[in-house]
Design a protein around this motif. Sequence first.
Motif, PDB file in Angstrom:
ATOM      1  N   VAL A  91      -9.675   4.202 -11.720  1.00 42.77           N
ATOM      2  CA  VAL A  91      -8.860   2.992 -10.887  1.00 42.77           C
ATOM      3  C   VAL A  91      -7.606   3.818 -10.662  1.00 42.77           C
ATOM      4  N   LEU A  92      -7.339   4.123  -9.598  1.00 43.05           N
ATOM      5  CA  LEU A  92      -5.876   4.583  -9.539  1.00 43.05           C
ATOM      6  C   LEU A  92      -4.777   3.701  -9.309  1.00 43.05           C
ATOM      7  N   ASP A 130     -12.999  10.176  -5.672  1.00 41.73           N
ATOM      8  CA  ASP A 130     -12.060  10.502  -6.821  1.00 41.73           C
ATOM      9  C   ASP A 130     -11.715   9.197  -7.326  1.00 41.73           C
ATOM     10  N   GLY A 131     -11.800   8.106  -6.879  1.00 39.98           N
ATOM     11  CA  GLY A 131     -11.217   6.955  -7.516  1.00 39.98           C
ATOM     12  C   GLY A 131     -11.085   5.624  -6.603  1.00 39.98           C
ATOM     13  N   VAL A 132     -10.489   4.458  -7.012  1.00 37.05           N
ATOM     14  CA  VAL A 132     -10.440   3.385  -6.141  1.00 37.05           C
ATOM     15  C   VAL A 132      -9.062   2.755  -6.285  1.00 37.05           C
ATOM     16  N   VAL A 133      -8.786   2.069  -5.230  1.00 35.37           N
ATOM     17  CA  VAL A 133      -7.671   1.024  -5.315  1.00 35.37           C
ATOM     18  C   VAL A 133      -8.253  -0.314  -5.053  1.00 35.37           C
ATOM     19  N   ALA A 175     -11.624   5.058  -2.371  1.00 33.51           N
ATOM     20  CA  ALA A 175     -11.912   3.871  -1.809  1.00 33.51           C
ATOM     21  C   ALA A 175     -10.966   2.910  -2.071  1.00 33.51           C
ATOM     22  N   VAL A 176     -10.469   2.040  -0.984  1.00 30.91           N
ATOM     23  CA  VAL A 176      -9.740   1.143  -1.157  1.00 30.91           C
ATOM     24  C   VAL A 176     -10.660  -0.358  -1.275  1.00 30.91           C
ATOM     25  N   GLY A 195       0.839  -1.179  -0.007  1.00 28.26           N
ATOM     26  CA  GLY A 195      -0.124  -0.100   0.019  1.00 28.26           C
ATOM     27  C   GLY A 195       0.472   1.137  -0.034  1.00 28.26           C
ATOM     28  N   GLY A 196       1.988   1.312   0.672  1.00 33.12           N
ATOM     29  CA  GLY A 196       2.728   2.569   0.936  1.00 33.12           C
ATOM     30  C   GLY A 196       3.492   2.470  -0.751  1.00 33.12           C
ATOM     31  N   ARG A 197       3.628   1.530  -1.406  1.00 33.61           N
ATOM     32  CA  ARG A 197       4.363   1.683  -2.686  1.00 33.61           C
ATOM     33  C   ARG A 197       3.521   2.162  -3.732  1.00 33.61           C
ATOM     34  N   VAL A 198       2.061   2.024  -3.470  1.00 32.41           N
ATOM     35  CA  VAL A 198       1.260   2.794  -4.660  1.00 32.41           C
ATOM     36  C   VAL A 198       0.667   4.131  -4.170  1.00 32.41           C
TER      37      VAL A 198
END
Length: 418
Positions: A170-171, A153-156, A26-27, A12-15
Amino acid sequence: MREYEAMWEAAGGRVSGAMAGRAAVAVLGDDPAATAAVSLGIARAHALTRRVYLLDLLGDGQGVAPRAPDEEYPGVSDMVRYGVSLARAARLRPESPNLFVVPGGAESPLAPDILTDRWWGVAAEQARRANALLLVAAPSLVPAIGGLVRRLDGVVLVGEAHSPLPQVNVLAEVRTAPAMRTPAAPARTIPAAPPPAAPGSRWRLPAALAAAAIILVTILTAPRWSAYLGAGGARRDRMLADTQLPPLPPPVAPAARADNEAAFSVELLFTNSSQDALEYLASSADSLPAATFSLVAVGAEGDTWYRLVAGAFPDSGAASAYLAALRQRGRLATGAGTIARTPFALLLDSASSDPLARLRVAAYRGRGIPAYVLRDSAQVWRVYAGAFATEFDAQLLKQQLDSQNIQSALVMRAGSTP
């Protein structure tokens, strides 16, 4: 935190850079533990420079919101349905001064009326104005989840999750490695979508026509909105006003690199004989620190070879000095040996003292497992097997451990030799 979650949090930190400039994301994932860990990794990275509100829609026990069995805290469902303010529901994570978490609440936060409420759009706008990040950790397989993400604004996407709506931005993606329930390498960030058409676009309505449309809609819907406001709209207005985020504190300076990283080692030997590899480890147990090997498939037939390494160093400079010392003492011939970057290992066990850890290492080596011990900064002795450049390189040894019913987790190596 278990090592399984630690791997997902690191991913998660890397993205986290994909969330730069975003206010509400949203994750979504199919594995609650992995989704929670990725969310925490993103949240902690952004909490270094701005306030982060992490809303937990995953349920109790996933490690997002600290558990408090003796007290009841309001949460997401209370904010959306009953107008509880975000300032009251949010709880500070002590280890991250800018990170606040919000639990699910007294009622399920996954009810359709909660997920589709306009509260999400208002909260996202308030986060945008405050230069904060609203991060929502949620399961992907919920029927009404699309109503929530369309206001953000987007999702992971985590694990095997798919976007709930085709038009959602999709981020980033943090997918599952094929052979292990750990993050695939590398995690993938998605290029930003093109911005909306500029105000001068040829599709812009003429000003007079736009004004007329607004007036017409207002006239036609006035009775409906009057009834709505009279039947409880005042409470809703108070609720939405309470969404105003508190003032931001000064940014927190980025943390320095951990002093117990062990990302480098020295490669000593490459052999196709398991007996030679085990005998080499046995003969060097007291003279070579953190000696171990990894399994490598070579050639078209996939023959198994053994790469032996020693040492656990924070940088290449320390590994280079150790390699030079080995050559000077005659342990390696001049020009033999190489420096290898091996940040990953399979965690087998841990112990509270060096003698206990060494007993466990001896037991594993008696079963043909290349175990070794490192002591971390918290004075915990961790028993590892192997040292790998990538997560993929660990698969063969992981399969061998699984075949012997030995539990292991792929982690980042940390610590130093006792």
